[in-house]
Structures are given as C-alpha cells and as structure tokens.
Design an enzyme around this catalytic site. Structure first.
Site, PDB file in Angstrom:
ATOM      1  NE  ARG A  73      46.783  42.264  34.560  1.00 53.14           N
ATOM      2  CZ  ARG A  73      46.800  42.503  35.882  1.00 53.14           C
ATOM      3  NH1 ARG A  73      46.647  41.534  36.738  1.00 53.14           N
ATOM      4  NH2 ARG A  73      46.987  43.733  36.343  1.00 53.14           N
ATOM      5  CG  HIS A 111      42.400  40.888  37.255  1.00 55.65           C
ATOM      6  ND1 HIS A 111      43.021  39.665  37.161  1.00 55.65           N
ATOM      7  CD2 HIS A 111      41.151  40.635  37.712  1.00 55.65           C
ATOM      8  CE1 HIS A 111      42.187  38.708  37.554  1.00 55.65           C
ATOM      9  NE2 HIS A 111      41.048  39.273  37.891  1.00 55.65           N
ATOM     10  CE1 TYR A 132      48.074  45.353  39.504  1.00 51.49           C
ATOM     11  CE2 TYR A 132      46.058  46.519  40.133  1.00 51.49           C
ATOM     12  CZ  TYR A 132      46.726  45.630  39.316  1.00 51.49           C
ATOM     13  OH  TYR A 132      46.052  45.014  38.296  1.00 51.49           O
TER      14      TYR A 132
END
Ligand SMILES: Cc1ncc(C[n+]2csc(CCOP(=O)(O)OP(=O)(O)O)c2C)c(N)n1
Length: 372
Positions: free
Chosen positions: A270, A274, A283
């Site tokens: 990705r 998100h 992260y």
C-alpha cells in the site's frame, strides 16, 4: 507435503511468487501460469490501471479539499485490482471491501458513485444485479461470509460445472491481509471448503492492517494457510498485472468448473496511507516505500510496451487526455452531488414500509419542520 520445519522457516522470498512481468518490464515464463491475452489486451490493462490511478488521486485530493469525509487510497494496488477485475466473466459475482475502486471500475460502476459514498450522500447504491458487485463492506471480513453464502446459492442453482461458459459462475471475496485474522474469515474458509463452493478468496497483502504489519499476525506466509482449510493457496506478484490476471483466470475457471475454492494472495504494497485519516509515517520506514516504488505496477507495463513498440506516443498522449477528462468529471461531478433527503432514510430499511417506521418518519418530518 509441507513439513513443520517449512512452516516455521522465515517468510519466503518474493522469488516464490508467480511472476510473468518483472519490475524491469521483461516477460518471463512460469511452469503453471501463462498470460493468454493479446498485445491489445495488455494495452487495455495499462489503460485501466492508468485511469484508476487518476481516479484515486482525484478522490484523495477531493478529500483534502474537504469534499469527501474519507478516502481509502489504492495507490500501488492497481495491478492486483485490475488483474483480478478483468479476469471476471459477466456472470461472476464480486464481494468487495471498501478499497476496491479498481474492481468497481472493471464492473462498470460510475466513479461518482464511489465519491458519493465517501461524501456521505449515498450508501453505495450501485445496482448489484447489473454490475454484479455487492456494496462496499467496512466491517472487516464480513463480505467473505456473504460471498460463501452467495456461492452456496450458485451451487444450489446448478450454475457450476455445467460446461456452459455463459452459465457457470464464480464468486470472488476480496479481503486484506489483516482480515485473515478475523473469526468471520476463518468461518468462511471452513464453509467454503466443506461445501466446495465456487469462491475465490482474493487477498491483497498490502503489508499492513492499518499500522499492524502482516508478519505480526501470521507466522507463516498467508497463502500457506489455505492448505490447513483444505483448498489450494497461491502467492502471486500483486504488482504484476499479467500474473494476477493469469492466476485469477485459472482460479475462477476452477471455481466455475466445480473445483471448489482457491485462496490467492496478491503480494503487493500500500503506497499511500490506510485512509486519508491515517499518518503512515508513524509506523513504516521510508526505505520500504522507496524499495516498493521500484516495483511500480504501471511503470513495468509501460517499460514493456515502449520496449516492444506496442504503442506509439499518441497512445500515451490520448490516455493522458482521457485521464484529464476523468479528473474534470470527478471534480465537477463531486461538487454537484445532491444532498440526500433525510426522510428517505426510513424508506431504505425494508422493501415494504412498516407502520412503525412510517410513524417514525412522520414524527421526524414534523420535528424537522418545527426546527426550521
Ligand atoms: C470488524 C472490524 N474490526 C475493526 C475494524 C477497523 N479497521 C478498519 S480497516 C482495518 C484494517 C484492515 O486491514 P486489512 O484487512 O489488511 O485491509 P486493508 O485496508 O489493508 O486493505 C481495521 C482493523 C473494522 N472496520 N471492522
């Protein structure tokens, strides 16, 4: 037979994936899978990926301008979605998550319908009977149960294994890597295997469930899990549209012929956040993002097309113009989307209105009128 030692070995390298087009744009062969399409079909897949990337970029920008409440970007996952979407036959039925914008594109859903959903003025009301695409599902993994239930219905209707290519039907359940940890998904796997339903579980392993990395959720590669449920699992390079198309075509055909379920793990990344509410820099490492940029799904097809001279400059220019027109349609169309009538909410609960809901609707209208 896989030994326990194999299972507990580190995650296998990317070399174990099915790949038919390298990141450098070279065609390679695989013993079990071939892309059977023509050069024109490759150009078509490239066009789809290019336009869907634009659709995604425009929607992300519209969210940043305050025109959408939220947007889950698909950046980096174009090959997985277009490869899977274009392997479908008209009669196949698809159960998406909330990020399947490329699959929706392949099923003919107007992009403005996707914008309306994330603008909060529509509930994702494209027609599932004509598009053969169920509404987006936000509840993680729930759609896998819907898909298996639908696939059971297909079995009972005798629309599997008849040899009639216009009748035999496959069902696709889309899911993410994180969804494989859900109880619902594991129940769906059990039922799919027990009843040999014509379903393909298409898992886009984009490496994160929001901020949770896949390795923390699974000690083994995800595609190995299928064997424990009694059906085959295969890992495909999710950034290689030709390989995804080939693997999905085979899995869908197996389902239509009555061969039962398959789990396909499209190994991808990705590239965006998100959703537009997420800050992925908190992260994940920028080195990883840079590493995956080199595997861009569009760049490798473009390299192949240019090297082989499959299309001239006019192809790329007209595609750029088509993408610009799509951008205009999305920007102007989004702002022109009408606000829904709040009272209509009560009309959408049951096919036939109940007395109780009708009374609630009347009371709501009265209060709304008094408040004006
Ligand atoms: C049942 C349920 N639990 C939690 C959430 C919150 N949630 C939304 S997206 C997400 C992560 C999903 O990750 P993955 O399945 O890998 O899909 P991706 O979005 O990465 O494609 C979570 C936990 C939810 N929507 N539904």
């Amino acid at each position: 037979m896989t030994s326990l030692d194999d299972y507990l070995a580190p995650m296998p390298s990317e070399a174990e994936m099915v790949q038919l087009l390298t990141p450098e744009g070279e065609r390679v062969s695989h013993p079990d899978y071939t892309f059977a399409g023509t050069d024109n079909q490759i150009l078509g897949l490239y066009r789809d990926m290019h336009l869907v990337r634009r659709l995604d970029r425009e929607a992300t920008a519209l969210q940043r301008h305050g025109e959408l409440g939220l947007w889950p970007p698909l950046l980096g996952q174009e090959a997985a979605q277009i490869g899977a979407g274009r392997a479908l036959r008209t009669q196949d039925f698809v159960f998406p998550t909330y990020r399947e914008h490329g699959v929706a594109w392949c099923r003919g859903v107007d992009p403005l319908k996707l914008l309306a959903l994330y603008r909060g003025v529509d509930q994702g009301t494209w027609d599932p009977t004509t598009t053969r695409l169920a509404p987006y599902t936000i509840v993680i993994g729930a759609q896998t149960l819907h898909a298996v239930g639908y696939a059971l219905g297909v079995l009972h209707d005798g629309a599997v294994g008849t040899g009639d290519s216009n009748r035999d039907t496959a069902v696709v359940a889309h899911l993410g890597d994180g969804a494989t940890s859900q109880g619902d998904v594991n129940e769906a796997f059990v039922f799919a295997a027990s009843f040999q339903t014509p379903v393909v579980f298409f898992c886009q392993n984009n490496h994160f469930a929001i901020s949770e990395p896949t390795e923390r959720q699974s000690r083994i590669p995800l595609y190995h899990r299928a064997e424990g449920f009694g059906f085959p699992g295969v890992r495909v390079d999710g950034n290689d549209v030709l390989a995804v198309h080939a693997v999905m075509s085979a899995a869908l055909q197996r389902a239509r012929e009555g061969g039962g379920p398959t789990f396909v793990e499209a190994y991808t990344y990705r590239m965006g956040a998100h959703t537009t509410s997420d800050d992925a820099t908190r992260y994940r490492l920028s080195e990883d993002v840079e590493h995956w940029k080199l595997k861009d799904p569009l760049a490798r097809v473009e390299a192949y097309v240019r090297r082989r001279g499959l299309a001239g400059e006019e192809f790329f220019e007209s595609l750029a113009a088509e993408a610009d027109a799509l951008g205009v349609k999305m920007r102007e169309g989004c702002k022109a989307l009408p606000d829904p009538d709040p009272a209509a909410l009560f009309d959408r609960v049951f096919v036939e209105q109940t007395d109780e809901l009708a009374a609630q609707q009347a009371a709501f209208l009265q209060r709304a009128g008094a408040a004006r």
